[in-house]
Design an enzyme around this catalytic site. Structure first.
Site, PDB file in Angstrom:
ATOM      1  N   ASP A 103      22.955  47.812  -3.032  1.00  0.00           N
ATOM      2  CA  ASP A 103      22.977  47.530  -1.601  1.00  0.00           C
ATOM      3  C   ASP A 103      23.010  48.850  -0.819  1.00  0.00           C
ATOM      4  OD1 ASP A 103      23.380  45.327   0.566  1.00  0.00           O
ATOM      5  OD2 ASP A 103      25.056  46.692   0.923  1.00  0.00           O
ATOM      6  N   TYR A 155      21.397  40.454  11.582  1.00  0.00           N
ATOM      7  CA  TYR A 155      22.693  41.097  11.418  1.00  0.00           C
ATOM      8  C   TYR A 155      22.666  42.596  11.690  1.00  0.00           C
ATOM      9  CZ  TYR A 155      21.698  43.114   6.751  1.00  0.00           C
ATOM     10  OH  TYR A 155      21.202  43.849   5.723  1.00  0.00           O
ATOM     11  N   TYR A 234      25.664  50.907   9.389  1.00  0.00           N
ATOM     12  CA  TYR A 234      24.506  50.321  10.057  1.00  0.00           C
ATOM     13  C   TYR A 234      24.289  50.956  11.430  1.00  0.00           C
ATOM     14  CZ  TYR A 234      24.790  46.707   6.459  1.00  0.00           C
ATOM     15  OH  TYR A 234      24.802  46.045   5.270  1.00  0.00           O
ATOM     16  N   HIS A 299      22.006  38.335  -4.215  1.00  0.00           N
ATOM     17  CA  HIS A 299      22.158  39.733  -3.807  1.00  0.00           C
ATOM     18  C   HIS A 299      23.181  40.522  -4.623  1.00  0.00           C
ATOM     19  CE1 HIS A 299      22.012  43.192  -1.179  1.00  0.00           C
ATOM     20  NE2 HIS A 299      23.308  43.116  -0.976  1.00  0.00           N
TER      21      HIS A 299
END
Length: 320
Positions: A103, A155, A234, A299
C-alpha cells in the site's frame, strides 16, 4: 507477538523516534507498511522470513503506532519518509536491504528505489497505494487526476482538508473504521460521502485472516496515535509531485516483483490492467521480473494470504 521472539526497539533517526519490530539473523528484509496499518501487519512475514534465515525489520512509519508523529503536514513528504528509512538503516549499520512494501509502504518503496537504489538489493511490492507505479506526469498533479476520475467524494480528495476526515473517523469510531476497511472486498473506488460516516449499531464481522486480538491491537495503537499523521501522507501527494521534478523520467533500476489481488481497488483503476500486462509497467521498471495477480484476494494481501506472500517474498529474494 513478543512470545514469538519478535523484539522491539526505538531508534532516534532524522530528528524523530522510530519504533521497529525485528526478528532473525542474516540478510535484512525491510518491511514497509501502508494505511491504516502498523509493523503488526507484517507479523506473519517477520516470523516466516526469520525462520528461513533472514533478519526481518518492520518499523512503524512516522505518524503511526509507537513512532513519532510530527504535527505539520509537510513533515510527511516522501523525502521525510524515505529519509527515515535510510537513517534507520544507517543507525543499524545496514548497508543494503531487500525491500518489501504494501500500500503506501509500496509507494514509499518506489521512491526509495528512485532516490537511493544503492541501498536496495531487490524489491517486492504489494497492492501499491493509488496505482502500481507513478511515473511523474509533468502536466498535472495526482489529486486533480483522481478528482477528475471519481469526484470530490473519492477518499484521496476527501483526505485533503486538515481535520475534516479525522472528525468523521472519530464519529465512526476507530474499531468500526478499521473493521470496515479490513473487511472490504469491494474493488470499486472508495468514496466517503459528504454526509459523513454514521456510527454503526452493529459490529462488522472480521475476515477469517484477522482475529479479535489483532483488531484490538490495531485499535489501541490508532486510538493512541490518531489518524492525522497517516492521512497527512495523502495531503503531501501534490507536494511530492513538486519535489519529484528532478526524478521525472527516471526509471526503477532494481530487480522487482509485483503482487496484487484481483479484488484490490488499485487493480481496477482505468488503464491499470493494460499498464501492468501490456508492457507499460516494464518500460518504467526495466528490471521487473514478475507480476503476480492473486485470484479472489483483496487489498490487505500480506495478511489475507500470509503464507503465500511470505513464500513469494522468499523465493524472489533468495535469488540475489
Amino acid at each position: 507477538m513478543e512470545e514469538h521472539g519478535i523484539s522491539h526497539r526505538t531508534v532516534e533517526v532524522n530528528g524523530i523516534s522510530i519504533h521497529v519490530a525485528e526478528k532473525g539473523e542474516g540478510p535484512v528484509v525491510l518491511l514497509v507498511h501502508g494505511f491504516p496499518e502498523l509493523w503488526y501487519s507484517w507479523r506473519h512475514q517477520i516470523l516466516g522470513l526469520a525462520a528461513r534465515g533472514y533478519r526481518a525489520l518492520a518499523p512503524d512509519l512516522r505518524g503511526y503506532g509507537d513512532s513519532s508523529a510530527p504535527p505539520t503536514v509537510a513533515s510527511y513528504s516522501v523525502f521525510h519518509i524515505v529519509g527515515d528509512l535510510v537513517a534507520l538503516l544507517d543507525a543499524l549499520a545496514i548497508p543494503q536491504v531487500f525491500l518489501v512494501g504494501h500500500d503506501w509502504g509500496a509507494l514509499v518503496a518506489w521512491y526509495m528505489c528512485l532516490f537511493r537504489p544503492d541501498r536496495v538489493k531487490a524489491l517486492v511490492n504489494l497492492s501499491v497505494a493509488l496505482v502500481p507505479f507513478i511515473p511523474r506526469n509533468p502536466a498535472g498533479k495526482l489529486v486533480d487526476y483522481f478528482r477528475s476520475l471519481y469526484g470530490d467524494e473519492y477518499y484521496v480528495c476527501r483526505f485533503q482538508e486538515p481535520g475534516a476526515v479525522e472528525a468523521e473517523f472519530d464519529r465512526l469510531g476507530t474499531e468500526s473504521l478499521l473493521r470496515m476497511l479490513f473487511a472490504s472486498r469491494n474493488p470499486g473506488p472508495f468514496l466517503i460521502p459528504k454526509e459523513a460516516f454514521v456510527p454503526l449499531d452493529w459490529r462488522i464481522p472480521l475476515p477469517d485472516w484477522l482475529s479479535e486480538e489483532d483488531i484490538s491491537y490495531f485499535t489501541r495503537k490508532f486510538d493512541k496515535s490518531g489518524f492525522t499523521g497517516p492521512v497527512n501522507y495523502y495531503r503531501c501527494l501534490d507536494l511530492n509531485w513538486e519535489l519529484g521534478a528532478p526524478w521525472c523520467g527516471v526509471k526503477i533500476q532494481v530487480p522487482v516483483k509485483f503482487i496484487v489481488g484481483d479484488l484490490d481497488l488499485t487493480y481496477h483503476y482505468p488503464g491499470i490492467q493494460d499498464y501492468l500486462h501490456r508492457g507499460g509497467f516494464k518500460d518504467d521498471v526495466p528490471m521487473l521480473e514478475e507480476v503476480v495477480v492473486m485470484e479472489g484476494v483483496a487489498h490487505f494481501i500480506n495478511q489475507e494470504k500470509a503464507p503465500e506472500i511470505t513464500d513469494h517474498i522468499y523465493h524472489f529474494i533468495r535469488k540475489f
